[in-house]
Motif scaffolding. Structure first.
Motif, PDB file in Angstrom:
ATOM      1  N   ALA A   1      -6.908   6.024  -4.801  1.00 37.35           N
ATOM      2  CA  ALA A   1      -5.484   6.347  -4.977  1.00 37.35           C
ATOM      3  C   ALA A   1      -5.283   7.390  -6.082  1.00 37.35           C
ATOM      4  CB  ALA A   1      -4.701   5.083  -5.296  1.00 37.35           C
TER       5      ALA A   1
ATOM      6  N   ARG B   1      -3.524  11.074  -5.524  1.00 39.98           N
ATOM      7  CA  ARG B   1      -2.377  11.577  -6.299  1.00 39.98           C
ATOM      8  C   ARG B   1      -2.724  12.849  -7.048  1.00 39.98           C
ATOM      9  NH1 ARG B   1      -2.245   6.150  -8.341  1.00 39.98           N
ATOM     10  NH2 ARG B   1      -1.268   4.813  -6.778  1.00 39.98           N
TER      11      ARG B   1
ATOM     12  N   ASN C   1      11.572   3.154  -7.314  1.00 34.43           N
ATOM     13  CA  ASN C   1      10.546   4.207  -7.283  1.00 34.43           C
ATOM     14  C   ASN C   1      10.514   4.955  -5.969  1.00 34.43           C
ATOM     15  OD1 ASN C   1       9.802   3.225  -9.800  1.00 34.43           O
ATOM     16  ND2 ASN C   1       8.176   1.941  -8.970  1.00 34.43           N
TER      17      ASN C   1
ATOM     18  N   HIS D   1      -0.396  -2.489  -2.370  1.00 32.64           N
ATOM     19  CA  HIS D   1       0.344  -3.738  -2.593  1.00 32.64           C
ATOM     20  C   HIS D   1      -0.448  -4.895  -1.984  1.00 32.64           C
ATOM     21  CE1 HIS D   1       3.406  -0.546  -2.676  1.00 32.64           C
ATOM     22  NE2 HIS D   1       4.054  -1.317  -3.512  1.00 32.64           N
TER      23      HIS D   1
ATOM     24  N   GLN E   1       9.952   0.765  -3.107  1.00 30.61           N
ATOM     25  CA  GLN E   1       9.239   0.179  -4.244  1.00 30.61           C
ATOM     26  C   GLN E   1      10.169   0.198  -5.447  1.00 30.61           C
ATOM     27  OE1 GLN E   1       6.116   1.916  -6.873  1.00 30.61           O
ATOM     28  NE2 GLN E   1       4.724   0.484  -5.833  1.00 30.61           N
TER      29      GLN E   1
ATOM     30  N   GLU F   1       2.641   4.513   2.197  1.00 32.11           N
ATOM     31  CA  GLU F   1       2.314   5.930   2.011  1.00 32.11           C
ATOM     32  C   GLU F   1       3.393   6.804   2.643  1.00 32.11           C
ATOM     33  OE1 GLU F   1      -2.094   4.644   3.664  1.00 32.11           O
ATOM     34  OE2 GLU F   1      -1.705   6.798   3.486  1.00 32.11           O
TER      35      GLU F   1
ATOM     36  N   PHE G   1       3.892   9.623  -1.575  1.00 27.45           N
ATOM     37  CA  PHE G   1       3.828   8.239  -2.071  1.00 27.45           C
ATOM     38  C   PHE G   1       2.534   7.639  -1.575  1.00 27.45           C
ATOM     39  CE2 PHE G   1       5.974   4.879  -4.193  1.00 27.45           C
ATOM     40  CZ  PHE G   1       5.740   3.690  -3.537  1.00 27.45           C
ATOM     41  N   TYR G   2       1.841   6.893  -2.444  1.00 23.18           N
ATOM     42  CA  TYR G   2       0.564   6.279  -2.048  1.00 23.18           C
ATOM     43  C   TYR G   2       0.307   5.099  -2.974  1.00 23.18           C
ATOM     44  CZ  TYR G   2      -4.187   6.261  -0.081  1.00 23.18           C
ATOM     45  OH  TYR G   2      -5.345   5.921   0.598  1.00 23.18           O
ATOM     46  N   GLU G   3       0.741   3.895  -2.573  1.00 20.37           N
ATOM     47  CA  GLU G   3       0.703   2.756  -3.477  1.00 20.37           C
ATOM     48  C   GLU G   3       0.140   1.512  -2.789  1.00 20.37           C
ATOM     49  OE1 GLU G   3       1.748   2.450  -6.739  1.00 20.37           O
ATOM     50  OE2 GLU G   3       2.267   4.571  -6.938  1.00 20.37           O
TER      51      GLU G   3
ATOM     52  N   GLY H   1       6.826  -3.907  -3.898  1.00 20.08           N
ATOM     53  CA  GLY H   1       7.037  -3.083  -2.717  1.00 20.08           C
ATOM     54  C   GLY H   1       7.846  -3.867  -1.696  1.00 20.08           C
TER      55      GLY H   1
ATOM     56  N   SER I   1       2.828  -4.983  -6.202  1.00 16.17           N
ATOM     57  CA  SER I   1       1.988  -3.776  -6.293  1.00 16.17           C
ATOM     58  C   SER I   1       0.690  -4.131  -7.024  1.00 16.17           C
ATOM     59  CB  SER I   1       2.739  -2.667  -7.027  1.00 16.17           C
ATOM     60  OG  SER I   1       2.637  -2.876  -8.409  1.00 16.17           O
TER      61      SER I   1
END
Lengths: 97, 97
Positions: free
Chosen positions: B27, B31, A38, B43, A57, B56, B39-41, A4, A95
């Protein structure tokens, strides 16, 4: 493992429109050309209109490296030099999951 | 207009695995259930293993509000209370373009 990025850019007063045009052109090229990207989205701070943050990302660290070597990224960086108020702050993150 | 979020979470030493499990379950539910979440990741910082950042983006501010009101988000928040080392820092941003 995906990586990220949070890129923070401070823009000179009066240069917002010029910055946004240049950056959004870049973002379009990134999305069109980089399957390993991404997410790549420009945002502006709610408290400081001169502060922008790009949330990004990439599928791998190699994809991030490739991003930085593209002609259009280098060209945009050149164009942005005249509108930034300070050097961009780039935080790279690993990530999870 | 979409909204971006950077949520910064500091986790107690020794609680990383528990945190990651709880958060990745959350998460997955986000999703699976939130069409308005772009977006929701999760890190982790490359310099501080106890610092995590969630990148996000939501299609609208309403989608972000709905996210915060879901049962599973409230449940995860409850579970995370025992592993965080400080209150989460949440920065909300407006998307551009």
């Amino acid at each position: 493992m995906a990586v990220g990025v949070i890129a923070t850019l401070k823009i000179q007063e009066g240069k917002n429109a010029e910055f946004e045009k240049t950056f959004l052109d870049l973002a379009e090229k990134v999305r069109a050309n980089e399957g390993g990207c991404n997410f790549y989205e420009l945002h502006v701070s709610k408290t400081d209109p001169q502060e922008y943050k790009v949330l990004e990302q990439y599928a791998t660290a190699e994809d991030l490296a490739k991003h930085g070597q593209t002609d259009y990224f280098k060209a945009a960086n050149g164009a942005l030099a005249s509108v930034v108020a300070a050097a961009p702050q780039v935080e790279v993150l690993d990530s999870v999951g």
